[in-house]
Structure formats: structure tokens, C-alpha cells
Write a protein that holds these residues in place. Sequence first.
Motif, PDB file in Angstrom:
ATOM      1  N   ASP A 203      -3.932 134.405  31.029  1.00 10.10           N
ATOM      2  CA  ASP A 203      -4.180 134.573  32.641  1.00 10.10           C
ATOM      3  C   ASP A 203      -3.520 133.157  33.565  1.00 10.10           C
ATOM      4  N   ILE A 204      -3.420 132.240  32.820  1.00  8.97           N
ATOM      5  CA  ILE A 204      -3.157 130.616  33.544  1.00  8.97           C
ATOM      6  C   ILE A 204      -1.980 130.749  33.777  1.00  8.97           C
ATOM      7  N   ALA A 205      -0.239 131.541  32.037  1.00  5.13           N
ATOM      8  CA  ALA A 205       1.122 131.984  33.318  1.00  5.13           C
ATOM      9  C   ALA A 205       1.206 132.597  33.708  1.00  5.13           C
ATOM     10  N   MET A 206       0.248 133.832  33.924  1.00  3.14           N
ATOM     11  CA  MET A 206       0.384 134.699  34.767  1.00  3.14           C
ATOM     12  C   MET A 206      -0.294 134.268  36.409  1.00  3.14           C
ATOM     13  N   ALA A 207      -0.957 133.173  36.282  1.00  2.00           N
ATOM     14  CA  ALA A 207      -1.178 132.852  37.811  1.00  2.00           C
ATOM     15  C   ALA A 207       0.211 131.576  38.265  1.00  2.00           C
ATOM     16  N   LEU A 208       0.425 130.624  37.167  1.00  2.00           N
ATOM     17  CA  LEU A 208       1.147 130.358  37.612  1.00  2.00           C
ATOM     18  C   LEU A 208       2.804 130.469  37.595  1.00  2.00           C
ATOM     19  N   LEU A 209       2.894 131.903  37.067  1.00  2.00           N
ATOM     20  CA  LEU A 209       4.472 133.075  38.095  1.00  2.00           C
ATOM     21  C   LEU A 209       3.672 133.137  39.574  1.00  2.00           C
ATOM     22  N   MET A 210       2.789 133.215  39.666  1.00  5.32           N
ATOM     23  CA  MET A 210       2.491 133.916  41.255  1.00  5.32           C
ATOM     24  C   MET A 210       2.037 132.846  41.809  1.00  5.32           C
ATOM     25  N   LYS A 225       6.486 127.558  38.457  1.00  6.95           N
ATOM     26  CA  LYS A 225       7.382 128.556  37.114  1.00  6.95           C
ATOM     27  C   LYS A 225       7.642 127.873  35.575  1.00  6.95           C
ATOM     28  N   GLN A 226       8.134 126.940  35.940  1.00  4.57           N
ATOM     29  CA  GLN A 226       8.772 125.814  34.252  1.00  4.57           C
ATOM     30  C   GLN A 226       7.140 125.849  34.228  1.00  4.57           C
ATOM     31  N   GLU A 227       5.757 124.404  34.061  1.00  2.00           N
ATOM     32  CA  GLU A 227       4.513 125.002  33.860  1.00  2.00           C
ATOM     33  C   GLU A 227       4.465 126.663  33.117  1.00  2.00           C
ATOM     34  N   GLY A 228       4.259 127.653  33.363  1.00  2.28           N
ATOM     35  CA  GLY A 228       4.429 129.150  33.439  1.00  2.28           C
ATOM     36  C   GLY A 228       4.555 129.525  32.489  1.00  2.28           C
ATOM     37  N   MET A 261      -2.288 142.609  27.615  1.00  4.94           N
ATOM     38  CA  MET A 261      -1.740 142.539  29.334  1.00  4.94           C
ATOM     39  C   MET A 261      -0.794 143.006  29.894  1.00  4.94           C
ATOM     40  N   ILE A 262      -0.547 144.308  29.990  1.00  4.83           N
ATOM     41  CA  ILE A 262       0.613 145.080  30.295  1.00  4.83           C
ATOM     42  C   ILE A 262       1.788 144.786  31.637  1.00  4.83           C
ATOM     43  N   GLY A 263       1.109 143.946  32.044  1.00  2.00           N
ATOM     44  CA  GLY A 263       1.747 143.897  32.946  1.00  2.00           C
ATOM     45  C   GLY A 263       2.440 142.361  33.882  1.00  2.00           C
ATOM     46  N   HIS A 264       1.422 141.360  32.951  1.00  2.00           N
ATOM     47  CA  HIS A 264       1.969 139.999  32.306  1.00  2.00           C
ATOM     48  C   HIS A 264       2.959 139.810  31.841  1.00  2.00           C
ATOM     49  N   PHE A 265       3.006 141.003  30.891  1.00  2.00           N
ATOM     50  CA  PHE A 265       4.134 140.368  29.735  1.00  2.00           C
ATOM     51  C   PHE A 265       5.119 141.477  30.580  1.00  2.00           C
ATOM     52  N   ARG A 266       4.484 142.106  31.560  1.00  2.00           N
ATOM     53  CA  ARG A 266       5.889 142.617  32.354  1.00  2.00           C
ATOM     54  C   ARG A 266       6.539 141.291  33.116  1.00  2.00           C
ATOM     55  N   ALA A 267       5.984 140.251  33.961  1.00  2.00           N
ATOM     56  CA  ALA A 267       6.168 139.245  33.760  1.00  2.00           C
ATOM     57  C   ALA A 267       6.911 138.058  33.401  1.00  2.00           C
ATOM     58  N   PHE A 268       6.205 138.081  32.286  1.00  2.00           N
ATOM     59  CA  PHE A 268       7.351 137.214  31.275  1.00  2.00           C
ATOM     60  C   PHE A 268       8.488 137.370  31.022  1.00  2.00           C
ATOM     61  N   ALA A 269       8.547 138.589  30.708  1.00  2.00           N
ATOM     62  CA  ALA A 269      10.402 139.077  30.399  1.00  2.00           C
ATOM     63  C   ALA A 269      11.356 138.789  32.069  1.00  2.00           C
ATOM     64  N   LYS A 270      10.323 139.033  33.080  1.00  2.00           N
ATOM     65  CA  LYS A 270      10.845 138.612  34.492  1.00  2.00           C
ATOM     66  C   LYS A 270      11.290 137.478  34.279  1.00  2.00           C
ATOM     67  N   ALA A 271      10.781 136.711  34.566  1.00  2.00           N
ATOM     68  CA  ALA A 271      10.585 135.128  34.158  1.00  2.00           C
ATOM     69  C   ALA A 271      11.486 134.147  33.088  1.00  2.00           C
ATOM     70  N   THR A 272      10.952 134.600  31.891  1.00  2.00           N
ATOM     71  CA  THR A 272      11.712 133.709  30.761  1.00  2.00           C
ATOM     72  C   THR A 272      13.289 134.951  30.539  1.00  2.00           C
ATOM     73  N   GLY A 273      13.230 135.971  30.778  1.00  2.00           N
ATOM     74  CA  GLY A 273      15.213 137.211  30.711  1.00  2.00           C
ATOM     75  C   GLY A 273      15.048 137.111  28.576  1.00  2.00           C
ATOM     76  N   ASN A 449      -4.429 144.531  47.402  1.00  2.00           N
ATOM     77  CA  ASN A 449      -4.029 143.130  47.496  1.00  2.00           C
ATOM     78  C   ASN A 449      -3.003 142.724  46.110  1.00  2.00           C
ATOM     79  N   TRP A 450      -3.210 144.172  45.129  1.00  2.00           N
ATOM     80  CA  TRP A 450      -2.557 142.401  43.961  1.00  2.00           C
ATOM     81  C   TRP A 450      -0.657 142.772  44.393  1.00  2.00           C
ATOM     82  N   TRP A 451       0.221 141.935  43.388  1.00  2.00           N
ATOM     83  CA  TRP A 451       1.482 142.612  43.943  1.00  2.00           C
ATOM     84  C   TRP A 451       1.445 141.448  42.098  1.00  2.00           C
ATOM     85  N   ASN A 452       2.500 141.606  41.594  1.00  2.00           N
ATOM     86  CA  ASN A 452       3.607 140.529  40.001  1.00  2.00           C
ATOM     87  C   ASN A 452       4.697 139.551  41.005  1.00  2.00           C
ATOM     88  N   PRO A 453       4.651 138.770  40.163  1.00  2.00           N
ATOM     89  CA  PRO A 453       5.378 137.448  40.698  1.00  2.00           C
ATOM     90  C   PRO A 453       6.795 137.968  40.394  1.00  2.00           C
TER      91      PRO A 453
END
Length: 453
Positions: A203-210, A225-228, A261-273, A449-453
Motif C-alpha cells: 500500500d505504501i508503494a501504491m500510495a507513492l505512485l498515486m 515516484k522514485q520512492e515508490g 493486490m491485483i490493481g497495485h500490481f498493474r500499477a507497479f508494472a506501469k511504473a517500472t516497465g 473516487n478511486w483512480w490509478n496512478p
Amino acid sequence: MRRRLFISSGSAVGVSAVLAACGGGGGGGSQAAAGESSVSSAVVPTPASAGAAIPPAAVSGPNRYPFGARLEAYRAGVMPNNVSNASMDETIKRSYDAWKAIAVVDVPTVSGGKAIRFGNSPDALAVSEGMGYGMLITVLMAGHDPQARAIFDGLLTTVRARPAYSIPHPVASKYLMDWKLTIDGSSSSSAGGGYNAMDGDLDIAMALLMADRQWGSDTGSWNYKQEGINTIEGMKAYNFMADGTSKGLATPDVSRTSDYMIGHFRAFAKATGDSWWSTTVIDRCYSLIDRMQTVFSPGVGMMPDFIVATDTAAPIPSPGFRGDFVDTEMHYFANAQRNPWRWGTDYVLSGDARWKNVLDKMMVFFERDTGGDPAKTATGYTLAGNAVSRPYPVWTPKGVVGPQLCGAMIGGEHQSYLNALWTYNAENFSTTYYDAELQLLPMIVASGNWWNP
């Protein structure tokens, strides 16, 4: 390693809930504490399809996604249609304000540090799980709360000041958080021991990307972003197997279902490539959950808090004392109760039909078990669908009911129950740790009111 939550309620009775341990995360406990608030909302009928386009609101100031703007329409599912968007927003604002007044505290040993108070625990100020919840909530409530970014940065200051120093990996030991802090906010071998709880770090990583999307990373004290990304890389190195299985403790064959946390994993893929997150990890999570539902909970759709033997061809529900070191690990209990929130949140934005299939089984069972009345929800279930009582009579089911909001969003077939769930949570909001967060975050999702980074 075990963690317990002790909450007083103005009586001598304490509530003890075993949470997660090093390398995994934790569930939590709750009860109706003295001073707990109840927030009600007027019911205003209005249709609300989650897939309908929502016109972007004008955005000004430093918040790019101010609360209530609904700048991204959900791709799939439905929203409550017995209340208006405005009514839902007002309910959430009141609930947030009540939560914030109790939950957000200063950290005596970290200059500028903030924490999410770990209930009324006499020996712990905070756990990383709560820090992750707090960071998600504050980044989402920016625009309503002018202090949101300052609180977020204070939480992040504490997270980085208390790393998981015992982890034998140079990145993980620096960018994952010591899972439990003593009452003055320090680390100790008798508290967290310098190990992490993966649910908190996820959750910390997801919140940092958000936060990067909300405020940007080119101003202020932090490159969000880099911290995430640093936290994401730390978890990949320490908390996952190569085949995408999450692991708990020092035992690689123990996996907690609420870490999926499936949505988090999708966001991690996007952020890191790194597509490993959005393919290998998600595929592995689904295969484990599908096995739990199909083999061990047919006709019910439950899943256990922990799965073991994940390094074999035939994983099974924990027999107990392998994850949280308690005898309830084979049940839908203090950890797995979060799953509908995680998977429903992903489904409305991804449209991944696999998770709709998983959730549909669960929601059919919940509706049948309660007769459509969320107040009749048990505080836990066996995989056969039998109610399991918590060991403390004052433990309420609010934290079990809250996550179901997101589970019921998967389709119109659950609309009536979704509406009932909204009403229950709006009228029975708790300010007690764990219940509060597991109501507030799902309400934010259910309101659009939720959104993805």
C-alpha cells in the motif's frame, strides 16, 4: 513473529487480534470503542452506472485529482444507485474527518513524522499496514483536506525513518518498513524486529505512485515516484518468488491471500516497465485463489487467510500456525476479509473477468447467508460457509462488511445488496482502527473516487 492489537472500550475487556508478521502483512482487530462515531447519510435515489462517462471537473491548484472530481470513469461494474454522488461524497468527507481526528498522530521520535495510531495499543504506536492505509486515504482526500499532502509527507517521513533493517538485502532493508513501532515510534527487536510486513509496503508503494500523479515529484521534499519504485524493487527482491508467489515470514511456501493486490500490481508494472507484475504475479494469484474456491470451497467461494505448500503442485489452506501463528488461518478471517475490496477495486478499472468470476461466487454466498442484510454478516467463515466467531464478544463485523462494497460492484446482479452495503457503512461508520480503514477506503472506491496512478 506475531503481532497483537489491544483496544480498550472503556472497560477491562481487551481485544486481541493477531495480524501479520515479517515478510507478510497483517489483519487487524476492532471493536465498538468508546467515542466511536456513527456517520449517516441521506438516501437520494439516483442511477449510477460505473461504466458511464463522467465529465471531468475543472481542476485548479496543486491537486490534480481533487476528491470528488471523478476524472476517470470506471470501465466495468456498477455503483450504488440509492444515493447521489454528492451524498456519497458528503458521507465520505464526514467519515474522513472523524477518522483523521483520532487516527493521525505525531511521532515523538521522528522529527516531522506522522503515524496512523494502532488502535489503543499500550505498546505499539503504529504498524506499517496502518501507515499504508493512511497514505492511500490522504492522497485520495486531497482537495477536501488542505492538510492532506502535509500529512502524507509526515507519514512518509516516518516510513523512511524506520526501515526494515534486519532484512539481508541492500534495497529491501532500506526501502521496506519495520512493520511495528514501539509506543514512542522507535524500532526495537521486541517490536517489529527490523522486518517488514508486505501488505503495508504494498500500500505504501501504491500510495507513492498515486502521490506522484496527484502532486508530482518535481516539487516538495520527496520524489514520490522514485520512492515508490524503490519500495517495489525491495518487495520483488524479498517478498516474492520468481514464479510470482508472494511469501510470508522466512518460509517461502506460505502466502497470504490478502496480499494479492491485483490493481497495485498493474500499477507497479506501469511504473517500472516490468511486465512481470502484471502477468506472472497476477496469473499466479488467480491460480491460487481459483484453486481455493474450486477445490476447497465449492458452492461457497471463500478463501483462507493463508495458503501453504505453494512450492508444490497442490497448495492447500493453512492448517494453522504457519502465517499469523494462530488456529484460524484456514478460514476467511481477519486477513482474507479484505479481499473483496482489493479485487473489486481492480475489476472496476481493469475489467479483468477472472476477478469478477472470483467475486461473484463470494457475493452470491454473502447475499444468501445474510438474506441481503449486511448487519447479519458473521465475523468470519469457514471455507464451507459456516460462521466463525471471533474470540471476543465485542468484535463487530464492520471491517468484514466494508470490503464487500467493492465486491458487490462487479455487476447489476448485486445492485440491491450493493445499495444495502452502502447504507450500512454510511450509517455505521467506525473510528476504531482497522474497521475504520476497511470501511473508508471501500466507500471511496464505491463512490467512484478511486483512480490509478
